[in-house]
Design a protein around this motif. Structure first.
Motif, PDB file in Angstrom:
ATOM      1  N   ARG A 246       0.829  -1.206   0.000  1.00  0.00           N
ATOM      2  CA  ARG A 246       0.000   0.000   0.000  1.00  0.00           C
ATOM      3  C   ARG A 246       0.867   1.261   0.000  1.00  0.00           C
ATOM      4  O   ARG A 246       2.062   1.228   0.270  1.00  0.00           O
ATOM      5  N   LYS A 247       0.197   2.395  -0.247  1.00  0.00           N
ATOM      6  CA  LYS A 247       0.835   3.703  -0.107  1.00  0.00           C
ATOM      7  C   LYS A 247       0.491   4.268   1.273  1.00  0.00           C
ATOM      8  O   LYS A 247      -0.433   3.796   1.936  1.00  0.00           O
ATOM      9  N   PRO A 248       1.225   5.291   1.742  1.00  0.00           N
ATOM     10  CA  PRO A 248       1.073   5.780   3.120  1.00  0.00           C
ATOM     11  C   PRO A 248      -0.327   6.264   3.485  1.00  0.00           C
ATOM     12  O   PRO A 248      -0.705   6.256   4.659  1.00  0.00           O
ATOM     13  N   HIS A 249      -1.116   6.691   2.494  1.00  0.00           N
ATOM     14  CA  HIS A 249      -2.444   7.233   2.790  1.00  0.00           C
ATOM     15  C   HIS A 249      -3.520   6.155   2.941  1.00  0.00           C
ATOM     16  O   HIS A 249      -4.684   6.454   3.175  1.00  0.00           O
ATOM     17  N   THR A 250      -3.133   4.892   2.785  1.00  0.00           N
ATOM     18  CA  THR A 250      -4.102   3.797   2.771  1.00  0.00           C
ATOM     19  C   THR A 250      -4.195   3.071   4.107  1.00  0.00           C
ATOM     20  O   THR A 250      -3.178   2.637   4.656  1.00  0.00           O
ATOM     21  N   LYS A 251      -5.397   2.925   4.599  1.00  0.00           N
ATOM     22  CA  LYS A 251      -5.681   2.142   5.802  1.00  0.00           C
ATOM     23  C   LYS A 251      -5.967   0.700   5.398  1.00  0.00           C
ATOM     24  O   LYS A 251      -6.607   0.447   4.375  1.00  0.00           O
ATOM     25  N   ILE A 252      -5.503  -0.255   6.207  1.00  0.00           N
ATOM     26  CA  ILE A 252      -5.738  -1.666   5.941  1.00  0.00           C
ATOM     27  C   ILE A 252      -6.654  -2.231   7.014  1.00  0.00           C
ATOM     28  O   ILE A 252      -6.417  -2.044   8.207  1.00  0.00           O
ATOM     29  N   VAL A 253      -7.702  -2.918   6.580  1.00  0.00           N
ATOM     30  CA  VAL A 253      -8.674  -3.529   7.485  1.00  0.00           C
ATOM     31  C   VAL A 253      -8.788  -5.010   7.137  1.00  0.00           C
ATOM     32  O   VAL A 253      -9.202  -5.357   6.027  1.00  0.00           O
TER      33      VAL A 253
ATOM     34  N   LYS B  82       6.321 -13.644  -5.527  1.00  0.00           N
ATOM     35  CA  LYS B  82       6.812 -12.280  -5.751  1.00  0.00           C
ATOM     36  C   LYS B  82       6.157 -11.632  -6.957  1.00  0.00           C
ATOM     37  O   LYS B  82       5.774 -10.451  -6.919  1.00  0.00           O
ATOM     38  N   GLU B  83       6.005 -12.392  -8.032  1.00  0.00           N
ATOM     39  CA  GLU B  83       5.404 -11.850  -9.250  1.00  0.00           C
ATOM     40  C   GLU B  83       3.963 -11.411  -9.003  1.00  0.00           C
ATOM     41  O   GLU B  83       3.548 -10.323  -9.426  1.00  0.00           O
ATOM     42  N   GLU B  84       3.208 -12.257  -8.308  1.00  0.00           N
ATOM     43  CA  GLU B  84       1.815 -11.920  -8.030  1.00  0.00           C
ATOM     44  C   GLU B  84       1.712 -10.695  -7.116  1.00  0.00           C
ATOM     45  O   GLU B  84       0.885  -9.802  -7.340  1.00  0.00           O
ATOM     46  N   LEU B  85       2.570 -10.637  -6.107  1.00  0.00           N
ATOM     47  CA  LEU B  85       2.546  -9.494  -5.189  1.00  0.00           C
ATOM     48  C   LEU B  85       2.844  -8.186  -5.913  1.00  0.00           C
ATOM     49  O   LEU B  85       2.267  -7.147  -5.595  1.00  0.00           O
ATOM     50  N   GLU B  86       3.735  -8.234  -6.893  1.00  0.00           N
ATOM     51  CA  GLU B  86       4.022  -7.035  -7.683  1.00  0.00           C
ATOM     52  C   GLU B  86       2.813  -6.622  -8.508  1.00  0.00           C
ATOM     53  O   GLU B  86       2.511  -5.428  -8.645  1.00  0.00           O
ATOM     54  N   ASP B  87       2.104  -7.603  -9.048  1.00  0.00           N
ATOM     55  CA  ASP B  87       0.893  -7.303  -9.815  1.00  0.00           C
ATOM     56  C   ASP B  87      -0.197  -6.726  -8.917  1.00  0.00           C
ATOM     57  O   ASP B  87      -0.933  -5.819  -9.317  1.00  0.00           O
ATOM     58  N   ILE B  88      -0.305  -7.250  -7.705  1.00  0.00           N
ATOM     59  CA  ILE B  88      -1.277  -6.740  -6.742  1.00  0.00           C
ATOM     60  C   ILE B  88      -0.943  -5.294  -6.374  1.00  0.00           C
ATOM     61  O   ILE B  88      -1.823  -4.434  -6.305  1.00  0.00           O
ATOM     62  N   LYS B  89       0.331  -5.041  -6.149  1.00  0.00           N
ATOM     63  CA  LYS B  89       0.775  -3.681  -5.805  1.00  0.00           C
ATOM     64  C   LYS B  89       0.431  -2.701  -6.919  1.00  0.00           C
ATOM     65  O   LYS B  89      -0.064  -1.589  -6.664  1.00  0.00           O
ATOM     66  N   THR B  90       0.687  -3.096  -8.147  1.00  0.00           N
ATOM     67  CA  THR B  90       0.358  -2.249  -9.295  1.00  0.00           C
ATOM     68  C   THR B  90      -1.133  -1.957  -9.351  1.00  0.00           C
ATOM     69  O   THR B  90      -1.559  -0.818  -9.601  1.00  0.00           O
ATOM     70  N   PHE B  91      -1.928  -2.986  -9.097  1.00  0.00           N
ATOM     71  CA  PHE B  91      -3.389  -2.826  -9.112  1.00  0.00           C
ATOM     72  C   PHE B  91      -3.866  -1.891  -8.013  1.00  0.00           C
ATOM     73  O   PHE B  91      -4.680  -0.997  -8.249  1.00  0.00           O
ATOM     74  N   ILE B  92      -3.319  -2.082  -6.808  1.00  0.00           N
ATOM     75  CA  ILE B  92      -3.689  -1.213  -5.677  1.00  0.00           C
ATOM     76  C   ILE B  92      -3.360   0.242  -5.992  1.00  0.00           C
ATOM     77  O   ILE B  92      -4.172   1.153  -5.766  1.00  0.00           O
ATOM     78  N   ASN B  93      -2.183   0.482  -6.529  1.00  0.00           N
ATOM     79  CA  ASN B  93      -1.771   1.840  -6.833  1.00  0.00           C
ATOM     80  C   ASN B  93      -2.623   2.473  -7.934  1.00  0.00           C
ATOM     81  O   ASN B  93      -2.801   3.695  -7.982  1.00  0.00           O
ATOM     82  N   LYS B  94      -3.150   1.618  -8.814  1.00  0.00           N
ATOM     83  CA  LYS B  94      -3.988   2.122  -9.908  1.00  0.00           C
ATOM     84  C   LYS B  94      -5.378   2.518  -9.403  1.00  0.00           C
ATOM     85  O   LYS B  94      -5.891   3.577  -9.779  1.00  0.00           O
ATOM     86  N   VAL B  95      -5.966   1.671  -8.557  1.00  0.00           N
ATOM     87  CA  VAL B  95      -7.354   1.947  -8.135  1.00  0.00           C
ATOM     88  C   VAL B  95      -7.431   2.827  -6.883  1.00  0.00           C
ATOM     89  O   VAL B  95      -8.483   3.407  -6.596  1.00  0.00           O
ATOM     90  N   LEU B  96      -6.330   2.927  -6.159  1.00  0.00           N
ATOM     91  CA  LEU B  96      -6.286   3.788  -4.975  1.00  0.00           C
ATOM     92  C   LEU B  96      -5.143   4.794  -5.103  1.00  0.00           C
ATOM     93  O   LEU B  96      -4.188   4.780  -4.327  1.00  0.00           O
ATOM     94  N   PRO B  97      -5.214   5.682  -6.092  1.00  0.00           N
ATOM     95  CA  PRO B  97      -4.104   6.625  -6.331  1.00  0.00           C
ATOM     96  C   PRO B  97      -4.003   7.666  -5.219  1.00  0.00           C
ATOM     97  O   PRO B  97      -4.984   7.921  -4.526  1.00  0.00           O
TER      98      PRO B  97
END
Length: 218
Positions: free
Chosen positions: A40-47, A203-218
């Motif tokens: 996640r990025k710093p502005h994101t809360k995780i629940v 690792k590959e999947e986690l990178e794809d997840i990170k990219t997705f998170i950054n795209k939908v939660l800019p």
């Protein structure tokens, strides 16, 4: 079905986005918080809520942490009544989270792993408010014969579905079939396949997840 335990990681700067993530069968919310914190990025809360232990039909009554009862870990293995009760509780959780944080529902990403992913996608597609996106890891679309009619909302938001070809717990065929069902009624669905991956992440999947998170939660 839902325990009182909800693992959270607050944002390190002003809160503007949230990830709500549901663990897999037999797991707990705590198992996913540290992983998601790295993505996640710093502005994101995780629940990350945790499920109660319930008696499972597929385990001949043995109790384990589960969001709903199942006859088998596969599509149409859900106990429909138990499952829909869990979906209602997810909607309540989302309402409470939005009320307490005062952020827009469009800034909330919902997802899950395996059984948690099944719960997340159905809950998102039947939630009364628009969300940011849906994340499905090694999962399936539950009660799939009810779609597309069951989908009352969020059919036009980004959806990332990930599945390994060597999944020994939830066969890859269920992931592929889910992809086919999803693409028949949603508009922004992406299915990423990981060759040789079992019922886990890499690792590959986690990178794809990170990219997705950054795209939908800019």
């Amino acid at each position: 079905m839902f325990s009182d335990t909800i693992e959270t990681i607050p944002p390190s700067v002003k809160h503007s986005t949230t990830i709500v993530f549901f663990h897999g069968l037999g797991e707990s919310g705590k198992m996913w918080t540290s992983t998601l914190a790295k993505l996640r990025k710093p502005h994101t809360k995780i629940v990350c809520p945790s499920a109660d232990k319930i008696s499972m039909t597929m385990y001949k009554g043995f109790a384990t942490k589960s969001w709903f009862d199942m006859t088998a870990l596969k599509e149409m293995g859900e106990n429909e009544s138990s499952f829909l009760q869990a979906v209602d509780l997810v909607h309540v959780l989302l309402d409470k989270e939005l009320s307490s944080s005062c952020i827009s529902s469009k800034k909330v990403l919902i997802g899950g792993f395996s059984q948690g992913g099944a719960l997340a996608v159905y809950a998102a597609l039947t939630y009364h408010k628009p969300l940011a996106g849906i994340l499905m890891l090694s999962s399936w679309i539950p009660l799939h014969i009810k779609f597309p009619n069951a989908a009352t909302n969020n059919t036009d938001i980004p959806i990332l579905q990930c599945h390994g070809t060597n999944d020994s717990v939830l066969d890859f065929q269920y992931g592929r079939r889910t992809s086919e069902v999803m693409k028949s009624f949603v508009t922004k669905h992406e299915f990423i396949i990981y060759q040789g991956l079992n019922h886990c992440t890499n690792k590959e999947e986690l990178e794809d997840i990170k990219t997705f998170i950054n795209k939908v939660l800019p």
